[in-house]
Motif scaffolding. Structure first.
Motif, PDB file in Angstrom:
ATOM      1  N   PHE A   1       0.878  -1.162   0.000  1.00 49.02           N
ATOM      2  CA  PHE A   1       0.000   0.000   0.000  1.00 49.02           C
ATOM      3  C   PHE A   1       0.917   1.213   0.000  1.00 49.02           C
ATOM      4  O   PHE A   1       2.107   1.099   0.304  1.00 49.02           O
ATOM      5  CB  PHE A   1      -0.899  -0.010   1.244  1.00 49.02           C
ATOM      6  N   PRO A   2       0.438   2.392  -0.326  1.00 50.08           N
ATOM      7  CA  PRO A   2       1.339   3.545  -0.394  1.00 50.08           C
ATOM      8  C   PRO A   2       2.117   3.834   0.902  1.00 50.08           C
ATOM      9  O   PRO A   2       3.263   4.265   0.849  1.00 50.08           O
ATOM     10  CB  PRO A   2       0.403   4.703  -0.737  1.00 50.08           C
ATOM     11  N   LYS A   3       1.532   3.561   2.070  1.00 51.57           N
ATOM     12  CA  LYS A   3       2.207   3.924   3.320  1.00 51.57           C
ATOM     13  C   LYS A   3       2.597   2.732   4.185  1.00 51.57           C
ATOM     14  O   LYS A   3       3.271   2.909   5.190  1.00 51.57           O
ATOM     15  CB  LYS A   3       1.309   4.849   4.140  1.00 51.57           C
ATOM     16  N   TYR A  48       2.527  -2.038   4.446  1.00 51.29           N
ATOM     17  CA  TYR A  48       2.379  -3.279   3.690  1.00 51.29           C
ATOM     18  C   TYR A  48       2.190  -4.474   4.610  1.00 51.29           C
ATOM     19  O   TYR A  48       2.393  -4.395   5.819  1.00 51.29           O
ATOM     20  CB  TYR A  48       3.553  -3.507   2.745  1.00 51.29           C
ATOM     21  N   GLN A  53       6.772   3.840   0.894  1.00 47.63           N
ATOM     22  CA  GLN A  53       6.593   5.137   0.236  1.00 47.63           C
ATOM     23  C   GLN A  53       7.884   5.801  -0.206  1.00 47.63           C
ATOM     24  O   GLN A  53       7.876   6.596  -1.127  1.00 47.63           O
ATOM     25  CB  GLN A  53       5.759   6.070   1.098  1.00 47.63           C
ATOM     26  N   ALA A 108       3.957   2.897  -9.099  1.00 50.03           N
ATOM     27  CA  ALA A 108       2.582   2.993  -8.601  1.00 50.03           C
ATOM     28  C   ALA A 108       1.761   1.753  -8.932  1.00 50.03           C
ATOM     29  O   ALA A 108       0.811   1.427  -8.211  1.00 50.03           O
ATOM     30  CB  ALA A 108       1.916   4.241  -9.160  1.00 50.03           C
ATOM     31  N   PHE A 142       1.193  -0.963  -6.090  1.00 49.22           N
ATOM     32  CA  PHE A 142       0.462  -0.642  -4.874  1.00 49.22           C
ATOM     33  C   PHE A 142      -1.008  -1.015  -4.970  1.00 49.22           C
ATOM     34  O   PHE A 142      -1.639  -0.874  -6.013  1.00 49.22           O
ATOM     35  CB  PHE A 142       0.569   0.847  -4.545  1.00 49.22           C
ATOM     36  N   SER A 178      -4.932  -0.333  -3.349  1.00 49.70           N
ATOM     37  CA  SER A 178      -5.603   0.878  -2.869  1.00 49.70           C
ATOM     38  C   SER A 178      -5.535   0.940  -1.345  1.00 49.70           C
ATOM     39  O   SER A 178      -5.668  -0.062  -0.661  1.00 49.70           O
ATOM     40  CB  SER A 178      -7.048   0.939  -3.356  1.00 49.70           C
ATOM     41  N   GLN A 179      -5.313   2.122  -0.816  1.00 53.31           N
ATOM     42  CA  GLN A 179      -5.066   2.312   0.616  1.00 53.31           C
ATOM     43  C   GLN A 179      -6.195   1.795   1.492  1.00 53.31           C
ATOM     44  O   GLN A 179      -5.964   1.301   2.579  1.00 53.31           O
ATOM     45  CB  GLN A 179      -4.811   3.799   0.911  1.00 53.31           C
TER      46      GLN A 179
END
Length: 173
Positions: free
Chosen positions: A45-47, A49, A138, A145, A148, A150-151
């Motif tokens: 995930f962007p921030k 995992y 991140q 991208a 990743f 979705s958050q």
């Protein structure tokens, strides 16, 4: 501090893999952790995992500080929790520095009790930076991208909360 990622120890055949793919998750990896005796695949995930880790070299695991092979026992906790940010001074005495043999620039502070007490998750802190925004995934320039998820899909498995986790860290999950 924030929860950066958690891992769950799985069988080397990674039987959960297809169910995760069927649920729409993108998996990244596998990645070998040479010298630690493990390999893993990741849901990024962007921030943060989730890491699905397995033992692929028992001898290397036996000779590694973390000794993750011991967590394959039926009664052992299969989870690990990694936090990012500054470890408060009052907790530092309870931790030991671990530099993974597969990445000598990676510095991890591991809660000593969680290495020996298999009833609790392995608890560690990424000590490369006191700012959680500087931690992976991140800040990993090698990731695009497209890898990743979705958050809003990041999840903490509910049974983690049933294990012995020090209050300071429990409040962060």
């Amino acid at each position: 501090m924030v929860l950066n990622h958690y891992f769950t120890l799985v069988d080397k055949s990674f039987p959960q893999r297809q169910a995760l793919l069927d649920k729409g998750f993108n998996l990244h990896g596998p990645r070998s952790h040479k010298g630690q005796g493990t390999s893993a695949e990741f849901i990024l995930f962007p921030k943060n995992y989730i890491e699905y880790i397995w033992i692929d070299d028992v001898e290397a695991s036996k000779n590694n500080l973390l000794k993750l092979y011991r967590r394959e026992q039926e009664s052992a906790c299969k989870y690990g929790l990694c936090f990012s940010g500054a470890l408060p001074e009052e907790y530092r005495k309870d931790f030991i520095l671990y530099i993974p043999p597969y990445s000598l620039s990676f510095k991890i502070m591991v809660l000593k009790e969680s290495i020996s007490d298999l009833s609790m998750p392995l608890i560690f802190v990424d000590s490369r930076s006191s700012n959680p925004k500087d931690s992976e995934p991140q800040n990993n320039k090698n990731l695009t991208a497209t890898v990743f998820n979705s958050q809003d899909k990041f999840f903490i498995t509910e049974d983690i909360k049933n294990f012995n986790i020090p209050k300071y860290f429990r409040d962060l999950i």
